[in-house]
Design an enzyme around this catalytic site. Structure first.
Site, PDB file in Angstrom:
ATOM      1  N   HIS A 168      -7.269   0.773  -6.943  1.00 35.21           N
ATOM      2  CA  HIS A 168      -7.436  -0.177  -5.736  1.00 35.21           C
ATOM      3  C   HIS A 168      -8.023  -1.589  -5.967  1.00 35.21           C
ATOM      4  O   HIS A 168      -9.502  -1.727  -5.905  1.00 35.21           O
ATOM      5  CB  HIS A 168      -8.623   0.725  -4.486  1.00 35.21           C
ATOM      6  CG  HIS A 168      -8.328   0.118  -3.119  1.00 35.21           C
ATOM      7  ND1 HIS A 168      -7.621  -1.233  -2.854  1.00 35.21           N
ATOM      8  CD2 HIS A 168      -9.075   0.167  -2.126  1.00 35.21           C
ATOM      9  CE1 HIS A 168      -7.967  -1.313  -1.396  1.00 35.21           C
ATOM     10  NE2 HIS A 168      -8.803  -0.230  -0.979  1.00 35.21           N
ATOM     11  N   CYS A 171     -16.369   2.013   0.173  1.00 32.42           N
ATOM     12  CA  CYS A 171     -15.229   0.918   0.328  1.00 32.42           C
ATOM     13  C   CYS A 171     -14.934   1.232   2.032  1.00 32.42           C
ATOM     14  O   CYS A 171     -14.295   0.385   2.356  1.00 32.42           O
ATOM     15  CB  CYS A 171     -14.261   1.298  -0.404  1.00 32.42           C
ATOM     16  SG  CYS A 171     -13.809   2.929  -0.318  1.00 32.42           S
ATOM     17  N   GLN A 199     -10.031  -3.744  -3.693  1.00 32.24           N
ATOM     18  CA  GLN A 199     -11.531  -3.254  -3.161  1.00 32.24           C
ATOM     19  C   GLN A 199     -12.469  -3.708  -4.455  1.00 32.24           C
ATOM     20  O   GLN A 199     -13.819  -4.012  -4.066  1.00 32.24           O
ATOM     21  CB  GLN A 199     -11.444  -2.032  -2.929  1.00 32.24           C
ATOM     22  CG  GLN A 199     -12.611  -1.173  -2.474  1.00 32.24           C
ATOM     23  CD  GLN A 199     -12.987  -1.796  -1.033  1.00 32.24           C
ATOM     24  OE1 GLN A 199     -12.432  -1.637  -0.045  1.00 32.24           O
ATOM     25  NE2 GLN A 199     -14.198  -2.372  -0.997  1.00 32.24           N
ATOM     26  N   ARG A 231     -13.633  -8.320   1.112  1.00 36.31           N
ATOM     27  CA  ARG A 231     -12.296  -8.040   0.998  1.00 36.31           C
ATOM     28  C   ARG A 231     -11.532  -9.543   1.349  1.00 36.31           C
ATOM     29  O   ARG A 231     -10.689  -9.704   0.625  1.00 36.31           O
ATOM     30  CB  ARG A 231     -11.856  -7.086   1.858  1.00 36.31           C
ATOM     31  CG  ARG A 231     -12.416  -5.687   1.641  1.00 36.31           C
ATOM     32  CD  ARG A 231     -12.099  -5.152   0.524  1.00 36.31           C
ATOM     33  NE  ARG A 231     -10.665  -5.255   0.299  1.00 36.31           N
ATOM     34  CZ  ARG A 231      -9.658  -4.045   0.527  1.00 36.31           C
ATOM     35  NH1 ARG A 231     -10.127  -3.050   1.197  1.00 36.31           N
ATOM     36  NH2 ARG A 231      -8.331  -4.193   0.156  1.00 36.31           N
ATOM     37  N   ASP A 286     -17.185   7.405  -2.296  1.00 37.58           N
ATOM     38  CA  ASP A 286     -15.916   6.996  -1.394  1.00 37.58           C
ATOM     39  C   ASP A 286     -15.542   8.572  -0.669  1.00 37.58           C
ATOM     40  O   ASP A 286     -16.117   9.684  -1.182  1.00 37.58           O
ATOM     41  CB  ASP A 286     -14.754   6.696  -2.389  1.00 37.58           C
ATOM     42  CG  ASP A 286     -13.233   6.510  -1.813  1.00 37.58           C
ATOM     43  OD1 ASP A 286     -13.363   6.443  -0.617  1.00 37.58           O
ATOM     44  OD2 ASP A 286     -12.298   6.530  -2.595  1.00 37.58           O
ATOM     45  N   ARG A 339       0.742  -1.346   0.112  1.00 36.18           N
ATOM     46  CA  ARG A 339       0.110   0.040  -0.090  1.00 36.18           C
ATOM     47  C   ARG A 339       1.155   1.372   0.049  1.00 36.18           C
ATOM     48  O   ARG A 339       1.692   1.597   1.113  1.00 36.18           O
ATOM     49  CB  ARG A 339      -1.004  -0.137   1.264  1.00 36.18           C
ATOM     50  CG  ARG A 339      -1.638   1.231   1.463  1.00 36.18           C
ATOM     51  CD  ARG A 339      -2.907   1.085   2.371  1.00 36.18           C
ATOM     52  NE  ARG A 339      -4.063   0.528   1.617  1.00 36.18           N
ATOM     53  CZ  ARG A 339      -5.289   0.720   2.274  1.00 36.18           C
ATOM     54  NH1 ARG A 339      -5.380   1.535   3.147  1.00 36.18           N
ATOM     55  NH2 ARG A 339      -6.118  -0.061   1.628  1.00 36.18           N
TER      56      ARG A 339
HETATM   57  N1   CP Z   1     -11.383  -0.153   2.089  1.00 33.01           N
HETATM   58  C1   CP Z   1     -10.139   0.121   2.452  1.00 33.01           C
HETATM   59  O1   CP Z   1      -9.147  -0.489   1.747  1.00 33.01           O
HETATM   60  O2   CP Z   1      -9.991   0.225   3.688  1.00 33.01           O
HETATM   61  P1   CP Z   1      -8.739   0.363   4.570  1.00 33.01           P
HETATM   62  O3   CP Z   1      -8.010   1.640   4.271  1.00 33.01           O
HETATM   63  O4   CP Z   1      -9.136   0.079   5.971  1.00 33.01           O
HETATM   64  O5   CP Z   1      -7.615  -0.820   4.270  1.00 33.01           O
HETATM   65  N1  NVA Z   2      -9.885   6.702  -1.960  1.00 28.61           N
HETATM   66  C1  NVA Z   2      -9.422   6.212  -0.705  1.00 28.61           C
HETATM   67  C2  NVA Z   2      -9.834   4.874  -0.468  1.00 28.61           C
HETATM   68  C3  NVA Z   2      -9.803   4.291   0.955  1.00 28.61           C
HETATM   69  C4  NVA Z   2      -9.867   3.074   1.100  1.00 28.61           C
HETATM   70  C5  NVA Z   2      -8.230   6.815  -0.258  1.00 28.61           C
HETATM   71  O1  NVA Z   2      -7.412   6.595  -0.944  1.00 28.61           O
HETATM   72  O2  NVA Z   2      -7.921   7.192   0.815  1.00 28.61           O
END
Ligand code: CP
Ligand code: NVA
Length: 310
Positions: A130, A259, A133, A287, A220, A103
């Site tokens: 992502h 999400c 997701q 997930r 989101d 990440r």
């Molecule tokens: N939706 C998602 O990726 O959640 P987190 O940021 O908690 O991993």
């Molecule tokens: N768009 C959001 C998604 C979180 C799961 C972010 O990148 O923070």
């Protein structure tokens, strides 16, 4: 399939296979521990430069349930956080672990890691994509509505973040109607839409137009990780909240997806989130199942990792 770097690189057939596998893993799990353990003898690393609840927990649990070991590496605790290049980090981990889940911010870092490590690499969120997701979201649509085929999906909010971009590529590949409603400045660029080249994907600044007769309404956060404090950007979204007034325009049997994490009172009201909580938390649970399906596909490549033989 050796890596999962973005949804963009998955064919329709591959997506279907992953979702089918996720459905069977979910059913199996209800009956007890899995009999097949494709990650047995493997150690996978989670290397995260951004916060996470769902992604971290679902991967840690999923890897263990498939027989593997897992280590969590926060970029603050490893030399990457002090400036060690990703290509060096990749060449070290590639000699010690069987796969890595990353990440981070820049999509290029995930691409470079996959290249230099030589081990299966999964994108657990970048500024661009992502993919984990979106697979869970598709699984949720299938469970709730039977299929995504012939459905109308709307996305209200930041039209050019990692989630809306991932949705666009999923829609292109799977063929469902997909509309983004976002303010000017937060819509996909013309160049991006040209590269996407998907007649079933449309964009508008009018949330009512996007949500009209939609079967699935997605939202989101207005400000993604890394954009904290951008109050000028956040102010653009005041008319893009998913609330009960907006949902009056949707199909009567619509579902709402988020999400998570959600900011109640911003992109979604508390009322709507709680009314659709069963779907939204099913989506969060999915997930785990969707990612286990991906891990099963990548497990065989993990076994041939270079480090063991160099
Ligand atoms: N939706 C998602 O990726 O959640 P987190 O940021 O908690 O991993
Ligand atoms: N768009 C959001 C998604 C979180 C799961 C972010 O990148 O923070």
């Amino acid at each position: 399939m050796t890596h999962l770097l973005s949804i963009e690189e998955l064919s329709k057939e591959r997506i279907w296979k992953i979702i089918d596998k996720a459905v069977s893993l979910k059913t199996e799990r209800k009956q007890g521990p899995h009999e097949e353990l494709p990650l047995q003898g493997q150690t996978w690393a989670l290397m995260f430069s951004k916060s996470s609840t769902r992604t971290r927990v679902s991967f840690e649990v999923g890897i263990r349930e498939l027989g593997g070991s897992v280590m969590f590496l926060s970029s603050n605790d490893i030399q990457l956080g002090r400036g060690e290049p990703i290509k060096d980090t990749a060449r070290v981990l590639g000699r010690m672990v069987h796969g890595t889940i990353i990440r981070t911010f820049d999509q290029q870092d995930v691409i470079d890691f996959a290249h230099f490590s030589g081990i299966p690499t999964i994108n657990a969120l970048t500024d661009d994509a992502h993919p984990c997701q979106i697979l869970a979201d598709l699984l949720t649509i299938r469970e709730r509505l039977g299929t995504w085929e012939g459905k109308k999906v709307a996305f209200v909010g930041d039209g050019f973040n990692n989630m809306s971009r991932s949705w666009m590529w999923a829609a292109k590949e799977l063929g469902f109607e997909f509309t983004i409603a976002a303010p000017q400045g937060c819509l996909p660029t013309e160049k991006y839409i040209e590269r996407l080249n998907a007649p079933n994907v449309s964009i508008t600044t009018d949330p009512i137009e996007a949500v009209k007769d939609a079967d699935v309404i997605n939202t989101d956060v207005w400000l993604s990780m890394g954009e904290e404090g951008q109050t000028a950007k956040e102010a653009l979204f005041k008319d893009y909240q998913v609330n009960s007034e907006l949902l009056k325009h949707a199909h009567s049997a619509h579902i709402v997806l988020h999400c998570l994490p959600a900011y109640r009172g911003k992109e979604i009201t508390n009322e709507v989130l709680e009314a659709h909580a069963d779907t939204i938390f099913q989506q969060a649970e999915n997930r785990l199942h969707a990612q286990k399906a991906v891990l099963c596909r990548l497990a065989a490549h993990g076994q041939t990792f270079r480090g063991m033989f160099s």
